[in-house]
Design a protein around this motif. Structure first.
Motif, PDB file in Angstrom:
ATOM      1  N   CYS A  22      44.850  35.656  29.062  1.00  0.00           N
ATOM      2  CA  CYS A  22      45.082  36.968  29.672  1.00  0.00           C
ATOM      3  C   CYS A  22      46.156  36.827  30.749  1.00  0.00           C
ATOM      4  O   CYS A  22      46.036  35.997  31.645  1.00  0.00           O
ATOM      5  CB  CYS A  22      43.785  37.497  30.291  1.00  0.00           C
ATOM      6  SG  CYS A  22      44.032  38.936  31.342  1.00  0.00           S
ATOM      7  N   ILE A 152      43.101  44.089  30.566  1.00  0.00           N
ATOM      8  CA  ILE A 152      43.349  44.129  29.120  1.00  0.00           C
ATOM      9  C   ILE A 152      42.272  44.840  28.307  1.00  0.00           C
ATOM     10  O   ILE A 152      42.460  45.085  27.114  1.00  0.00           O
ATOM     11  CB  ILE A 152      43.576  42.711  28.533  1.00  0.00           C
ATOM     12  CG1 ILE A 152      42.370  41.807  28.774  1.00  0.00           C
ATOM     13  CG2 ILE A 152      44.857  42.097  29.099  1.00  0.00           C
ATOM     14  CD1 ILE A 152      42.485  40.441  28.110  1.00  0.00           C
ATOM     15  N   CYS A 157      36.780  40.065  28.330  1.00  0.00           N
ATOM     16  CA  CYS A 157      36.608  40.374  29.753  1.00  0.00           C
ATOM     17  C   CYS A 157      35.167  40.154  30.204  1.00  0.00           C
ATOM     18  O   CYS A 157      34.914  39.706  31.307  1.00  0.00           O
ATOM     19  CB  CYS A 157      36.998  41.817  30.043  1.00  0.00           C
ATOM     20  SG  CYS A 157      38.764  42.117  29.840  1.00  0.00           S
ATOM     21  N   CYS A 160      34.632  36.783  31.380  1.00  0.00           N
ATOM     22  CA  CYS A 160      35.668  36.254  32.269  1.00  0.00           C
ATOM     23  C   CYS A 160      35.160  36.242  33.715  1.00  0.00           C
ATOM     24  O   CYS A 160      34.442  37.144  34.134  1.00  0.00           O
ATOM     25  CB  CYS A 160      36.899  37.151  32.150  1.00  0.00           C
ATOM     26  SG  CYS A 160      38.220  36.719  33.268  1.00  0.00           S
ATOM     27  N   TYR A 162      36.704  36.947  36.219  1.00  0.00           N
ATOM     28  CA  TYR A 162      37.310  38.062  36.953  1.00  0.00           C
ATOM     29  C   TYR A 162      36.706  39.419  36.586  1.00  0.00           C
ATOM     30  O   TYR A 162      37.180  40.432  37.063  1.00  0.00           O
ATOM     31  CB  TYR A 162      38.818  38.127  36.694  1.00  0.00           C
ATOM     32  CG  TYR A 162      39.610  37.020  37.368  1.00  0.00           C
ATOM     33  CD1 TYR A 162      40.041  37.150  38.680  1.00  0.00           C
ATOM     34  CD2 TYR A 162      39.929  35.854  36.687  1.00  0.00           C
ATOM     35  CE1 TYR A 162      40.773  36.154  39.304  1.00  0.00           C
ATOM     36  CE2 TYR A 162      40.656  34.841  37.298  1.00  0.00           C
ATOM     37  CZ  TYR A 162      41.078  34.997  38.606  1.00  0.00           C
ATOM     38  OH  TYR A 162      41.787  34.008  39.217  1.00  0.00           O
ATOM     39  N   CYS A 166      38.072  42.831  38.088  1.00  0.00           N
ATOM     40  CA  CYS A 166      38.928  43.744  37.331  1.00  0.00           C
ATOM     41  C   CYS A 166      38.312  45.123  37.146  1.00  0.00           C
ATOM     42  O   CYS A 166      39.001  46.118  37.143  1.00  0.00           O
ATOM     43  CB  CYS A 166      39.253  43.141  35.971  1.00  0.00           C
ATOM     44  SG  CYS A 166      40.394  41.758  36.111  1.00  0.00           S
TER      45      CYS A 166
END
Ligand code: SF4
Lengths: 168, 331
Positions: A22, A152, A157, A160, A162, A166
């Protein structure tokens, strides 16, 4: 795309990896905006350390930038927890092979997936080299940007580190 | 989920190998309690505690802040392990947002907007007649968006808060806890003691969350960075005080969990005693552990995590990813 300025564009393996996972993650990581280690990542480190113990490869740090596990005269290797990010992992080790080649060293690569009892063997092709050079240029562009690339919205995600960042 | 450990009694914190123990003497016997290091978010000390560097190093290794309070529950200071999450480029952005007046005001207003939203929410949820807070909602609140300086904003906020505290008396069902005026240092009566104690906890909880991110806690927007505290924590705490602390106070009083017996009589009821503090801390802990389904994450998040998410939103604002909008409880 003739000769690229490798000295200026060279980067570490994790950024090559993140580029394929990503581009936003790549940017955030570069700005040192990292998240606390998730259990998964800690597990990854343990797997890494444990497989070290078994067949002690030599770890060499090159240019203070990339750290490579040398297995023997012929091979370098990476240890990965799962093959979910197979492309990113493959590009990371191909990048190491490319880097070594620039230093005049020719090697082959192995990706170890100890938990899956699986290995993958890699050789650097001319096509790979072109791809890596293109990637280095792209990474440079992304990291120069003031703002991070957008979220994205991909199924990855959810796993992830993050994710909360995010989608907060 | 990692939680806060509150130590109210006297004793010693000791590290033995990879375990942290809290030891105290009861009737000449040493009672030993293991504190599970992976479950500790932070430690709050209200008692008299001995601790050595070996234990502090262990806390530092595990990124666990230690907050210290004096006998009256008054905040003394923190042991904050060296920050491992640092981002020079983020600090540069944080500073840019401070020195640009417009950018600074945008954030300052956002924090007050979040605070007033939750103030109004409390009034509404506690059945206060709309007419009683018309002036807050219709007159004062819209004014904050037109302010040009943090001082101007603080003045309006002060006004709102005065009116809000007056309405406390309509929510509180025990006249021992009526508010006459809000005194901070030192608090002068039971209700002020509760507010002060709750706000102090909030400040430290927010600080712990900020500390776990790359945000620099001394660079702030609403409060002046000249404050002798981590002023970004004061900024963010504005949003969470009325959301978390005030409802705890209402429920402790109205459900008769807390009474005048929970205050120090020698000091004019201006401080909670140990029993009172324990009751408050229990309610606080329960509140932070409460969860809600987050609309964007589509996951359950605890109230404590909402504070962390607020830190993330600030970071995203600084890196020009997404404009910051204050948290507003949507349920
Ligand atoms: S959560 Fe998704 S968008 Fe964000 S960094 Fe991770 S993969 Fe990229």
């Amino acid at each position: 795309m003739e000769d690229i300025n490798f000295e200026e564009l060279k980067t570490n393996g994790i950024k090559i990896n993140y580029y394929y996972v990503c581009k936003r993650k790549l940017w955030l990581f570069d700005r040192k905006i990292s998240m606390e280690l998730s259990d998964r990542m800690i597990l990854g480190q343990i797997v890494h350390q444990e497989s070290y113990k078994r067949d002690k490869p030599k770890e060499v740090l090159i240019d203070n930038l990339i750290s490579i596990d040398i297995v023997d005269n012929l091979n370098i290797r990476e240890v990965k927890l799962s093959d979910k990010m197979a492309l990113a992992d493959k590009m990371q080790i191909l990048y190491y092979l490319y880097y070594l080649k620039k230093l005049g060293i020719n090697k082959k690569g192995i990706i170890n997936y100890p938990r899956l009892r699986k290995r993958e063997f890699l050789e650097l092709t001319e096509k790979d080299e072109k791809e890596i050079e293109k990637t280095l240029i792209e990474i440079n562009k992304i990291l120069k940007s003031e703002k991070p690339p957008p979220v994205i919205n991909s199924p990855i995600c959810k796993k992830c580190s993050y994710f909360e960042f995010c989608y907060a | 989920m990692a939680r806060r450990f509150y130590i109210n009694s006297n004793g010693r914190i000791r590290r033995k190998e990879n375990t942290l123990y809290f030891e105290r003497e009861i009737d000449g016997e040493i009672e030993k309690k293991a504190l599970p290091i992976n479950d500790i978010d932070s430690i709050y000390i209200f008692g008299e505690i001995n601790i050595n560097t070996k234990a502090l190093n262990f806390l530092a290794q595990n990124d666990i802040p230690l907050h210290i309070f004096n006998y009256y529950g008054y905040y003394s200071g923190s042991f904050l392990p060296r920050k491992k999450n640092v981002s020079g480029s983020l600090i540069v952005e944080q500073v840019k947002h401070h020195i640009d007046n417009q950018k600074r005001q945008y954030l300052a207003i956002s924090f007050i907007e979040g605070a007033v939203y939750h103030i109004l929410r409390n009034l509404r949820k506690n059945g206060i007649n709309k007419d009683d807070y018309q002036d807050i909602e219709k007159e004062l609140f819209p004014k904050i968006f037109k302010t040009k300086t943090p001082e101007e904003l603080m003045a309006i906020e002060g006004n709102i808060r005065d009116k809000y505290y007056q309405l406390f008396n309509k929510i509180i069902e025990n006249e021992n806890f009526y508010i006459e005026k809000r005194d901070k240092r030192p608090p002068s009566n039971p209700i002020n003691a509760l507010i002060s104690f709750g706000n102090t906890l909030m400040y430290n909880t927010v600080l712990t969350e900020i500390y776990r991110t790359q945000l620099e806690p001394t660079i702030s927007y609403l409060h002046s960075p000249q404050e002798k505290r981590f002023s970004l924590s004061l900024d963010l705490a504005e949003i969470f005080k009325p959301f978390i602390v005030d409802p705890i106070i209402f429920s402790l009083i109205n459900n008769q969990v807390i009474s005048l017996n929970d205050f120090d009589t020698d000091l004019n009821y201006a401080y909670l005693n140990e029993e009172g503090r324990k009751k408050f801390l229990k309610a606080y802990e329960e509140k932070l552990a409460k969860t809600i389904k987050h609309r964007k994450l589509k996951r359950k998040v605890s109230y404590k995590q909402l504070i962390r998410l607020e830190c993330y939103k600030l970071i995203k604002h600084f890196i020009e990813d997404e404009d910051y909008k204050p948290f507003k409880a949507w349920w």
